[in-house]
Design an enzyme around this catalytic site. Structure first.
Site, PDB file in Angstrom:
ATOM      1  N   ARG A   1       8.865  -3.922  -2.471  1.00  0.00           N
ATOM      2  CA  ARG A   1       7.845  -4.993  -2.084  1.00  0.00           C
ATOM      3  C   ARG A   1       6.763  -5.088  -3.153  1.00  0.00           C
ATOM      4  O   ARG A   1       6.561  -4.324  -4.179  1.00  0.00           O
ATOM      5  CB  ARG A   1       6.966  -4.580  -0.664  1.00  0.00           C
ATOM      6  CG  ARG A   1       6.430  -3.206  -0.968  1.00  0.00           C
ATOM      7  CD  ARG A   1       5.334  -3.064  -0.086  1.00  0.00           C
ATOM      8  NE  ARG A   1       4.755  -1.889  -0.029  1.00  0.00           N
ATOM      9  CZ  ARG A   1       3.600  -1.480  -0.885  1.00  0.00           C
ATOM     10  NH1 ARG A   1       3.341  -2.587  -1.678  1.00  0.00           N
ATOM     11  NH2 ARG A   1       3.017  -0.263  -0.826  1.00  0.00           N
ATOM     12  N   GLY A   2       6.167  -6.432  -3.014  1.00  0.00           N
ATOM     13  CA  GLY A   2       5.037  -6.575  -3.653  1.00  0.00           C
ATOM     14  C   GLY A   2       3.777  -5.722  -3.380  1.00  0.00           C
ATOM     15  O   GLY A   2       3.729  -5.256  -2.324  1.00  0.00           O
ATOM     16  N   GLY A   3       2.806  -5.632  -4.520  1.00  0.00           N
ATOM     17  CA  GLY A   3       1.630  -4.895  -4.195  1.00  0.00           C
ATOM     18  C   GLY A   3       1.657  -3.692  -4.919  1.00  0.00           C
ATOM     19  O   GLY A   3       2.571  -3.245  -5.609  1.00  0.00           O
TER      20      GLY A   3
ATOM     21  N   CYS B   1      -4.145  -0.384  -2.507  1.00  0.00           N
ATOM     22  CA  CYS B   1      -3.936  -1.814  -3.219  1.00  0.00           C
ATOM     23  C   CYS B   1      -4.707  -2.165  -4.448  1.00  0.00           C
ATOM     24  O   CYS B   1      -4.801  -3.090  -4.992  1.00  0.00           O
ATOM     25  CB  CYS B   1      -4.126  -3.016  -2.115  1.00  0.00           C
ATOM     26  SG  CYS B   1      -3.205  -2.965  -0.548  1.00  0.00           S
TER      27      CYS B   1
ATOM     28  N   GLY C   1       6.669  -6.466   5.104  1.00  0.00           N
ATOM     29  CA  GLY C   1       5.837  -7.343   5.877  1.00  0.00           C
ATOM     30  C   GLY C   1       4.410  -7.100   6.048  1.00  0.00           C
ATOM     31  O   GLY C   1       3.799  -6.845   4.747  1.00  0.00           O
TER      32      GLY C   1
ATOM     33  N   ALA D   1      -2.571  -4.730   5.679  1.00  0.00           N
ATOM     34  CA  ALA D   1      -1.968  -4.798   4.286  1.00  0.00           C
ATOM     35  C   ALA D   1      -0.728  -5.716   4.518  1.00  0.00           C
ATOM     36  O   ALA D   1      -0.129  -5.817   5.404  1.00  0.00           O
ATOM     37  CB  ALA D   1      -1.770  -3.488   3.932  1.00  0.00           C
TER      38      ALA D   1
ATOM     39  N   TYR E   1      -0.447   0.568  -4.042  1.00  0.00           N
ATOM     40  CA  TYR E   1      -0.032   1.751  -3.291  1.00  0.00           C
ATOM     41  C   TYR E   1      -0.600   1.430  -1.778  1.00  0.00           C
ATOM     42  O   TYR E   1      -1.889   0.831  -1.558  1.00  0.00           O
ATOM     43  CB  TYR E   1      -0.948   3.006  -3.593  1.00  0.00           C
ATOM     44  CG  TYR E   1      -0.063   3.693  -4.790  1.00  0.00           C
ATOM     45  CD1 TYR E   1       0.888   4.660  -4.318  1.00  0.00           C
ATOM     46  CD2 TYR E   1      -0.332   3.705  -6.115  1.00  0.00           C
ATOM     47  CE1 TYR E   1       1.855   5.268  -5.482  1.00  0.00           C
ATOM     48  CE2 TYR E   1       0.622   4.368  -7.063  1.00  0.00           C
ATOM     49  CZ  TYR E   1       1.565   5.322  -6.619  1.00  0.00           C
ATOM     50  OH  TYR E   1       2.226   5.830  -7.426  1.00  0.00           O
TER      51      TYR E   1
ATOM     52  N   HIS F   1       1.008   4.310   5.271  1.00  0.00           N
ATOM     53  CA  HIS F   1       1.487   4.410   6.514  1.00  0.00           C
ATOM     54  C   HIS F   1       1.475   5.657   7.356  1.00  0.00           C
ATOM     55  O   HIS F   1       1.714   6.660   6.751  1.00  0.00           O
ATOM     56  CB  HIS F   1       3.020   3.770   6.490  1.00  0.00           C
ATOM     57  CG  HIS F   1       3.314   2.417   5.944  1.00  0.00           C
ATOM     58  ND1 HIS F   1       2.488   1.389   6.132  1.00  0.00           N
ATOM     59  CD2 HIS F   1       4.076   2.098   4.991  1.00  0.00           C
ATOM     60  CE1 HIS F   1       2.605   0.446   5.539  1.00  0.00           C
ATOM     61  NE2 HIS F   1       3.884   0.629   4.784  1.00  0.00           N
TER      62      HIS F   1
END
Length: 242
Positions: free
Chosen positions: A89-91, A200, A182, A169, A93, A96
């Site tokens: 995915r983009g981004g 991030c 997502g 996020a 650290y 979760h």
């Protein structure tokens, strides 16, 4: 003007083409292992891209873990307190864990609009509208990812800048114009778990992380799920429970 995003000018609705089937709405109980979620997203996204499955929104909670996006910098992992997963995915650290709602969004942009900026703006609008149901004023920022809320009750930054905390996020991946990964929204996670990363990549001391509980709000995960579904249908169109 600071805080006003050029994405504000993009449409906030992102409907499917006329006649498209409703997206599936799925909620998993308990804690879903990250490896399980990733494999299921990969499988389902491939089916959606082939036109062999409905679009899907999948709500989960994970056990404590960190994920590294495609822009993650090694120095932003301060301590590997929990398992670390590299993901496409983009981004950068993010964390979760229990008490955080993760919504995996698998949509076919060919059935909607092949416009990634508009899709991200729609995701932001979805989160912002969902949080508004709890009287949380959340906002996007052009220079920072995620969804933020002002914290005038906290120490200010350089030049008296008002403190802001991230409450959600966003990180997506797109393959064959089908989205996956997502958003994640903090309901009542252990916020100290964010201390082992630079979330991030945002290092400034007056930018932090918050949750509905940290803002003094009592909300169950089910309450957020209902708000998410209502707002999703306003922006993306109808859903069907599975």
């Amino acid at each position: 003007m600071q805080g006003i995003s050029t994405r504000d000018s993009l449409p906030t609705r992102f409907p499917a083409q006329a006649g498209a089937e409703p997206a599936e709405w799925a909620v998993s109980e308990g804690l879903t292992p990250y490896e399980t979620a990733l494999a299921e997203m990969e499988r389902r996204a491939a089916l959606i891209a082939d036109g062999a499955a409905r679009e899907r929104v999948w709500l989960v909670e994970h056990p404590p873990l960190y994920t590294a996006g495609t822009s993650a910098r090694s120095g932003d992992l301060l301590a590997a307190r929990f398992p670390v997963f590299e993901t496409g995915r983009g981004g950068q650290y993010t964390y979760h864990g229990p008490g955080q709602r993760v919504a995996y969004v698998m949509l076919d942009l060919k059935r909607r609009s092949p416009d990634l900026r508009a899709f991200v703006a729609a995701l932001e609008a979805w989160v912002i509208a969902s949080l508004a149901a709890f009287n949380v004023k959340a906002e996007r920022r052009e220079d920072r990812v995620g969804v933020w809320t002002m914290r005038p009750d906290k120490p200010t930054g350089p030049g008296g800048a008002v403190a802001e905390d991230k409450i959600a996020a966003i990180g997506i991946r797109v393959r064959r114009w089908t989205t996956f990964h997502g958003v994640s929204i903090n309901v009542e996670p252990d916020l100290t778990h964010f201390n082992a990363i630079v979330p991030c990549g945002v290092r400034e001391s007056h930018y932090g992380v918050t949750s509905l509980a940290d803002l003094g709000l009592t909300a169950e995960m089910h309450d957020l799920d209902m708000a998410l579904r209502r707002a999703f249908e306003e922006i993306f169109g109808p859903t069907i429970s599975v």
